[in-house]
Motif scaffolding. Structure first.
Motif, short mmCIF file in Angstrom:
data_model
loop_
_atom_site.label_atom_id
_atom_site.label_comp_id
_atom_site.label_asym_id
_atom_site.label_seq_id
_atom_site.Cartn_x
_atom_site.Cartn_y
_atom_site.Cartn_z
N TYR A 102 0.84 -1.21 0.00
CA TYR A 102 0.00 0.00 0.00
C TYR A 102 0.87 1.25 0.00
O TYR A 102 0.61 2.22 -0.71
N ALA A 105 2.30 1.82 -3.37
CA ALA A 105 1.29 2.31 -4.32
C ALA A 105 0.96 3.78 -4.07
O ALA A 105 0.66 4.52 -5.00
N PHE A 130 -6.85 2.44 2.26
CA PHE A 130 -6.25 2.23 0.95
C PHE A 130 -7.35 2.01 -0.09
O PHE A 130 -7.28 2.55 -1.20
N MET A 194 -14.55 -3.43 -7.45
CA MET A 194 -13.23 -3.17 -8.03
C MET A 194 -12.99 -3.97 -9.29
O MET A 194 -12.13 -3.64 -10.10
N CYS A 203 -6.66 -11.70 -11.22
CA CYS A 203 -5.90 -11.41 -10.00
C CYS A 203 -6.64 -11.95 -8.77
O CYS A 203 -6.06 -12.64 -7.93
N MET A 231 -1.31 -10.48 -7.97
CA MET A 231 -0.94 -9.21 -8.62
C MET A 231 -0.14 -9.48 -9.89
O MET A 231 -0.36 -8.85 -10.93
N THR A 235 -1.31 -8.54 -13.69
CA THR A 235 -0.47 -7.69 -14.52
C THR A 235 -0.13 -8.39 -15.84
O THR A 235 -0.23 -7.80 -16.92
N ARG A 239 -1.07 -7.27 -19.65
CA ARG A 239 -0.03 -7.02 -20.66
C ARG A 239 -0.25 -7.88 -21.89
O ARG A 239 -0.15 -7.41 -23.03
N LEU B 29 9.71 4.13 -8.73
CA LEU B 29 8.79 3.14 -9.28
C LEU B 29 8.46 3.51 -10.72
O LEU B 29 8.04 4.63 -10.99
N HIS B 32 5.65 0.10 -14.95
CA HIS B 32 5.30 -1.30 -14.78
C HIS B 32 5.07 -1.68 -13.33
O HIS B 32 4.13 -2.40 -13.01
N GLN B 35 1.75 -0.36 -12.30
CA GLN B 35 0.65 -1.20 -12.79
C GLN B 35 0.50 -2.43 -11.89
O GLN B 35 -0.61 -2.77 -11.46
N PHE B 36 1.62 -3.06 -11.56
CA PHE B 36 1.62 -4.22 -10.67
C PHE B 36 0.96 -3.86 -9.34
O PHE B 36 0.10 -4.59 -8.83
N LEU B 37 1.35 -2.69 -8.78
CA LEU B 37 0.83 -2.29 -7.47
C LEU B 37 -0.66 -1.94 -7.52
O LEU B 37 -1.34 -1.97 -6.51
N TYR B 39 -2.89 -3.64 -8.52
CA TYR B 39 -3.67 -4.83 -8.18
C TYR B 39 -3.58 -5.18 -6.69
O TYR B 39 -4.12 -6.20 -6.26
N ALA B 40 -2.89 -4.35 -5.90
CA ALA B 40 -2.63 -4.71 -4.49
C ALA B 40 -3.92 -4.88 -3.70
O ALA B 40 -4.09 -5.88 -2.99
N ALA B 41 -4.85 -3.93 -3.82
CA ALA B 41 -6.04 -4.00 -2.97
C ALA B 41 -6.87 -5.26 -3.22
O ALA B 41 -7.11 -6.03 -2.29
#
Lengths: 245, 100
Positions: A102, A105, A130, A194, A203, A231, A235, A239, B29, B32, B35-37, B39-41
């Motif tokens: 978090y 991000a 978050f 989401m 994911c 994650m 990703t 891509r 950062l 890329h 973008q990866f992060l 998806y964290a939540a």
């Protein structure tokens, strides 16, 4: 002329304050469903702390200082079973390691803020905060909005803990009531909206399967591993398919 | 001893929340990683609740007797069709605590 300038700048100042207040309350309101949803979970944290043998002050102190539901409940379970401090701290580190993601991000928005803002928002950075910050309508980071959300959530969490402490002193075994369902229900309400793209669905599904497998095989670091795999798959999918999120 | 535990836990939690918000930490950062992060939540939240709902005593618990699973399915349906967070949590918890 000067008076007019002064008036103008005063007016500007005023509208700035108003927009700060407005953002703050927008944050409070955006967080409100999650604040209400955290009440059973907070009651559980308070009553379970009493059940485990903490004093009222220690129980409240835990919610006030640690302010991390999952870590608190797991630690309480370990204290109850007489597990040592080192293991408790390592487990806390595993559970809380998701906050590193978090922080990363939010780095682009928060790291440039003054220290007092970084410290406050850092302290208040829960899963829920978050979630509301990253899904806010205009996708623009607003510090006052984040503060309103985070601070109001902190207040609800601590009042709920207090209720749990009071209830826990007269009602035994409240931890068997299934109050932890609150967290499942809350997170589902956050996750489902989401899922706006296929890569996010990928994911979520990968993270779901992985975390279940890890729990079955008792892999303690499962939460972090599963989140990272989910994650990565999201990703990669985005891509490969050229999806734009 | 409890206060020491609380203090050290608080330190670990706070450091993990604050660490990457610190500008002095040398970390850049790129697109890329961001973008990866992003998806964290969903990834983290799913990994927290999926085992709670689907696993009991280290075994998959897919059964109508599993109140957590039934409640979670109801919550998913409510969230999907209403898109309303408050309604989803209040109704699904109400059903879980008073009906199931």
């Amino acid at each position: 002329m000067q008076a007019e300038e002064q008036f103008k700048s005063k007016f500007k100042e005023k509208s700035k304050t108003q927009s700060k207040q407005k953002s703050f309350w927008q944050g409070v309101i955006a967080m409100l469903p999650l604040s209400i949803a955290v009440i059973p979970w907070g009651i559980l944290a308070g009553s379970y702390a009493i059940e485990v043998g903490l004093t009222s002050l220690e129980s409240q102190g835990m919610s006030m200082i640690v302010f991390a539901g999952a870590a608190q409940l797991v630690a309480l379970g370990m204290i109850k079973s007489g597990i040592g401090l080192t293991s408790i701290l390592l487990t806390t580190l595993l559970i809380t390691s998701r906050h590193l993601l978090y922080g990363m991000a939010l780095r682009k928005d928060v790291s440039s803020l003054p220290l007092k803002w970084r410290l406050s928002l850092g302290f208040l950075l829960t899963d829920e905060l978050f979630a509301i910050v990253t899904t806010s309508k205009d996708h623009l980071f607003n510090r006052w909005y984040a503060l309103g959300g985070g601070l109001s959530f902190y207040v609800f969490w601590n009042i709920a803990t207090l209720l749990g402490i009071i209830a826990g002193q007269s009602i035994p075994n409240m931890e068997n009531w299934g109050l932890d369902f609150a967290i499942a229900s809350t997170f589902i309400a956050i996750i489902i909206p989401m899922v706006k793209a296929k890569s996010i669905l990928v994911c979520v599904l990968v993270s779901l399967v992985s975390s279940v497998v890890c729990r079955i095989y008792n892999i303690e670091i499962g939460l972090l591993i599963s989140a990272l795999i989910g994650m990565a798959c999201g990703t990669l999918y985005a891509r490969m398919t050229g999806e734009s999120v | 001893m409890i206060w020491i535990t609380i203090g050290l836990m608080a330190a670990i939690v706070f450091i993990s929340r604050y660490l990457f918000l610190e500008p002095k930490l040398p970390l850049k950062l790129n697109k890329h990683s961001l973008q990866f992060l992003s998806y964290a939540a969903p990834a983290v939240l799913t990994a927290i609740i999926a085992p709670l709902v689907l696993v009991k005593e280290q075994a998959l618990y897919l059964s109508i007797d599993n109140n957590y699973l039934v409640g979670a399915i109801i919550a998913c349906l409510l969230a999907y069709f209403t898109r309303n967070t408050l309604l989803t949590v209040v109704v699904s918890m109400g059903i879980f605590f008073f009906v199931l």
